[in-house]
Scaffold this motif. Structure first.
Motif, PDB file in Angstrom:
ATOM      1  N   LEU A  62      14.516  16.620 -21.963  1.00 56.65           N
ATOM      2  CA  LEU A  62      14.431  16.087 -23.325  1.00 56.65           C
ATOM      3  C   LEU A  62      13.255  16.689 -24.087  1.00 56.65           C
ATOM      4  O   LEU A  62      13.328  16.891 -25.306  1.00 56.65           O
ATOM      5  N   LEU A  63      12.182  16.968 -23.376  1.00 56.00           N
ATOM      6  CA  LEU A  63      10.999  17.568 -23.993  1.00 56.00           C
ATOM      7  C   LEU A  63      11.077  19.098 -24.053  1.00 56.00           C
ATOM      8  O   LEU A  63      10.182  19.749 -24.554  1.00 56.00           O
ATOM      9  N   ARG A  64      12.133  19.647 -23.487  1.00 54.15           N
ATOM     10  CA  ARG A  64      12.357  21.084 -23.396  1.00 54.15           C
ATOM     11  C   ARG A  64      11.267  21.791 -22.599  1.00 54.15           C
ATOM     12  O   ARG A  64      10.917  22.928 -22.888  1.00 54.15           O
ATOM     13  N   PHE A  65      10.741  21.117 -21.596  1.00 55.85           N
ATOM     14  CA  PHE A  65       9.949  21.826 -20.601  1.00 55.85           C
ATOM     15  C   PHE A  65      10.868  22.775 -19.835  1.00 55.85           C
ATOM     16  O   PHE A  65      10.450  23.807 -19.347  1.00 55.85           O
ATOM     17  N   HIS A  66      12.143  22.358 -19.724  1.00 56.97           N
ATOM     18  CA  HIS A  66      13.200  23.188 -19.167  1.00 56.97           C
ATOM     19  C   HIS A  66      14.418  23.020 -20.063  1.00 56.97           C
ATOM     20  O   HIS A  66      14.509  22.062 -20.837  1.00 56.97           O
ATOM     21  N   ASP A  67      15.366  23.930 -19.961  1.00 53.12           N
ATOM     22  CA  ASP A  67      16.647  23.788 -20.642  1.00 53.12           C
ATOM     23  C   ASP A  67      17.740  23.503 -19.620  1.00 53.12           C
ATOM     24  O   ASP A  67      17.605  23.833 -18.438  1.00 53.12           O
ATOM     25  N   VAL A  68      18.817  22.910 -20.103  1.00 57.25           N
ATOM     26  CA  VAL A  68      19.937  22.606 -19.223  1.00 57.25           C
ATOM     27  C   VAL A  68      20.559  23.910 -18.707  1.00 57.25           C
ATOM     28  O   VAL A  68      20.510  24.944 -19.375  1.00 57.25           O
ATOM     29  N   THR A  69      21.141  23.857 -17.514  1.00 58.94           N
ATOM     30  CA  THR A  69      21.889  24.998 -16.979  1.00 58.94           C
ATOM     31  C   THR A  69      23.300  25.014 -17.550  1.00 58.94           C
ATOM     32  O   THR A  69      23.820  26.065 -17.923  1.00 58.94           O
ATOM     33  N   GLN A  70      23.910  23.836 -17.631  1.00 62.15           N
ATOM     34  CA  GLN A  70      25.220  23.675 -18.255  1.00 62.15           C
ATOM     35  C   GLN A  70      25.221  22.368 -19.027  1.00 62.15           C
ATOM     36  O   GLN A  70      24.416  21.482 -18.779  1.00 62.15           O
ATOM     37  N   GLY A  71      26.159  22.242 -19.965  1.00 60.79           N
ATOM     38  CA  GLY A  71      26.232  21.043 -20.780  1.00 60.79           C
ATOM     39  C   GLY A  71      25.295  21.132 -21.964  1.00 60.79           C
ATOM     40  O   GLY A  71      24.814  22.217 -22.321  1.00 60.79           O
ATOM     41  N   ALA A  72      25.016  19.992 -22.575  1.00 62.44           N
ATOM     42  CA  ALA A  72      24.175  19.987 -23.780  1.00 62.44           C
ATOM     43  C   ALA A  72      23.440  18.660 -23.905  1.00 62.44           C
ATOM     44  O   ALA A  72      23.909  17.619 -23.446  1.00 62.44           O
ATOM     45  N   ILE A  73      22.271  18.728 -24.541  1.00 59.05           N
ATOM     46  CA  ILE A  73      21.523  17.534 -24.946  1.00 59.05           C
ATOM     47  C   ILE A  73      21.392  17.595 -26.457  1.00 59.05           C
ATOM     48  O   ILE A  73      20.943  18.606 -27.017  1.00 59.05           O
ATOM     49  N   CYS A  74      21.790  16.521 -27.125  1.00 61.15           N
ATOM     50  CA  CYS A  74      21.731  16.469 -28.586  1.00 61.15           C
ATOM     51  C   CYS A  74      20.758  15.393 -29.050  1.00 61.15           C
ATOM     52  O   CYS A  74      20.676  14.320 -28.462  1.00 61.15           O
ATOM     53  N   PHE A  75      20.030  15.704 -30.106  1.00 60.45           N
ATOM     54  CA  PHE A  75      19.088  14.787 -30.751  1.00 60.45           C
ATOM     55  C   PHE A  75      19.552  14.648 -32.198  1.00 60.45           C
ATOM     56  O   PHE A  75      19.524  15.596 -32.957  1.00 60.45           O
ATOM     57  N   ASP A  76      20.010  13.449 -32.564  1.00 67.31           N
ATOM     58  CA  ASP A  76      20.599  13.218 -33.888  1.00 67.31           C
ATOM     59  C   ASP A  76      21.676  14.240 -34.202  1.00 67.31           C
ATOM     60  O   ASP A  76      21.767  14.762 -35.322  1.00 67.31           O
ATOM     61  N   LEU A  95      20.623  18.097 -11.160  1.00 64.49           N
ATOM     62  CA  LEU A  95      21.409  17.139 -11.935  1.00 64.49           C
ATOM     63  C   LEU A  95      22.865  17.578 -11.963  1.00 64.49           C
ATOM     64  O   LEU A  95      23.157  18.765 -12.156  1.00 64.49           O
ATOM     65  N   LYS A  96      23.775  16.609 -11.809  1.00 62.68           N
ATOM     66  CA  LYS A  96      25.193  16.923 -11.657  1.00 62.68           C
ATOM     67  C   LYS A  96      26.023  16.071 -12.620  1.00 62.68           C
ATOM     68  O   LYS A  96      26.155  14.865 -12.428  1.00 62.68           O
ATOM     69  N   ASP A  97      26.502  16.701 -13.684  1.00 62.87           N
ATOM     70  CA  ASP A  97      27.418  16.073 -14.638  1.00 62.87           C
ATOM     71  C   ASP A  97      26.867  14.749 -15.164  1.00 62.87           C
ATOM     72  O   ASP A  97      27.510  13.698 -15.061  1.00 62.87           O
ATOM     73  N   ILE A  98      25.676  14.815 -15.753  1.00 64.20           N
ATOM     74  CA  ILE A  98      25.036  13.619 -16.297  1.00 64.20           C
ATOM     75  C   ILE A  98      25.491  13.403 -17.739  1.00 64.20           C
ATOM     76  O   ILE A  98      25.391  14.297 -18.585  1.00 64.20           O
TER      77      ILE A  98
END
Length: 241
Positions: free
Chosen positions: A47-61, A17-20
């Motif tokens: 989103l399910l945290r089967f894996h974590d992002v390498t860079q960037g962030a995913i936010c939930f609320d 994934l590249k700059d999503i």
């Protein structure tokens, strides 16, 4: 509710994934479509945290997923995987895996929304036996049961990872109509291959080689995104919704 900010994902040397950047709010339906290997299912697994992002962030609320307990996170998400899986046991036991407190009326309602009325014709109905992996059901039946299981759970986010591909077009259309009302108050993420499944989405993101190459509604993308237009034309949906 869900926000991906400059998300990058590597598996070893493979840049998946590249700059999503994407966002889906409560009550919205976001669809991800793209060629095989474009990174669609990787987003669901992040989103399910089967894996974590390498860079960037995913936010939930507003909270970074990495700060949340996986158990708490997954209680708020209902997930239907790309390959439907069922446990050995009964139909009812499989459905209650989504919500152990679900009553018989809840189970029957979920089955109705998922277009899984075939359960009524099985010996024993809800108590019909399910072999390990669901070997005694067709692919379409397994998908509908997996969808019904997700619907027994009242979730903030529903993720359907290519969950309609084994359904015939008539069942697919009926299921999509029923789902609109059923999950109206939740965020919905659909990973899809069929343009017919996604034409009425609030927002569609087109992936290619791990990058977002198009974002918008169906009609816009037909005009502005060659990758989307090619997918639609290959399915005979060039101007159809």
């Amino acid at each position: 509710m869900i926000k991906l900010e400059h998300v990058e994902k590597y598996f070893g040397d493979l840049h998946v994934l590249k700059d999503i950047n994407l966002e889906v709010a409560e009550g919205e339906k976001l669809v991800i479509i793209g060629p095989s290997g474009s990174g669609k299912s990787t987003i669901a697994k992040l989103l399910l945290r089967f894996h974590d992002v390498t860079q960037g962030a995913i936010c939930f609320d507003g909270a970074d997923l990495r700060t949340l307990r996986q158990e708490d996170l997954r209680q708020r998400i209902a997930y239907v995987p790309q390959k439907a899986w069922l446990f050995s046991g009964t139909v009812a036991e499989n459905l209650r895996h989504g919500n152990p407190q679900a009553g018989e009326e809840d189970l029957r309602h979920a089955l109705a929304v998922a277009q899984a009325g075939f359960v009524d014709s099985l010996p024993g109905g809800l108590q019909a036996r399910v072999e390990q992996g669901g070997r005694n059901f067709s692919g379409g039946q397994k998908q509908r049961l997996a969808i019904a299981r997700a619907l027994t759970k009242r979730a903030d986010l529903y993720i359907f990872d290519d969950s309609f591909s084994a359904l015939d077009f008539q069942t697919d259309a009926a299921l999509r109509r029923a789902l609109r009302q059923e999950v109206a108050g939740s965020a919905v993420l659909i990973i899809a291959q069929r343009v017919s499944t996604i034409a009425h989405a609030d927002q569609i993101i087109v992936l290619e080689d791990g990058r977002a190459v198009g974002i918008g509604r169906h009609e816009e993308l037909l005009e502005t995104c060659p990758v989307y237009r090619e997918i639609a034309q290959s399915q005979g949906k060039g101007g159809e919704s």
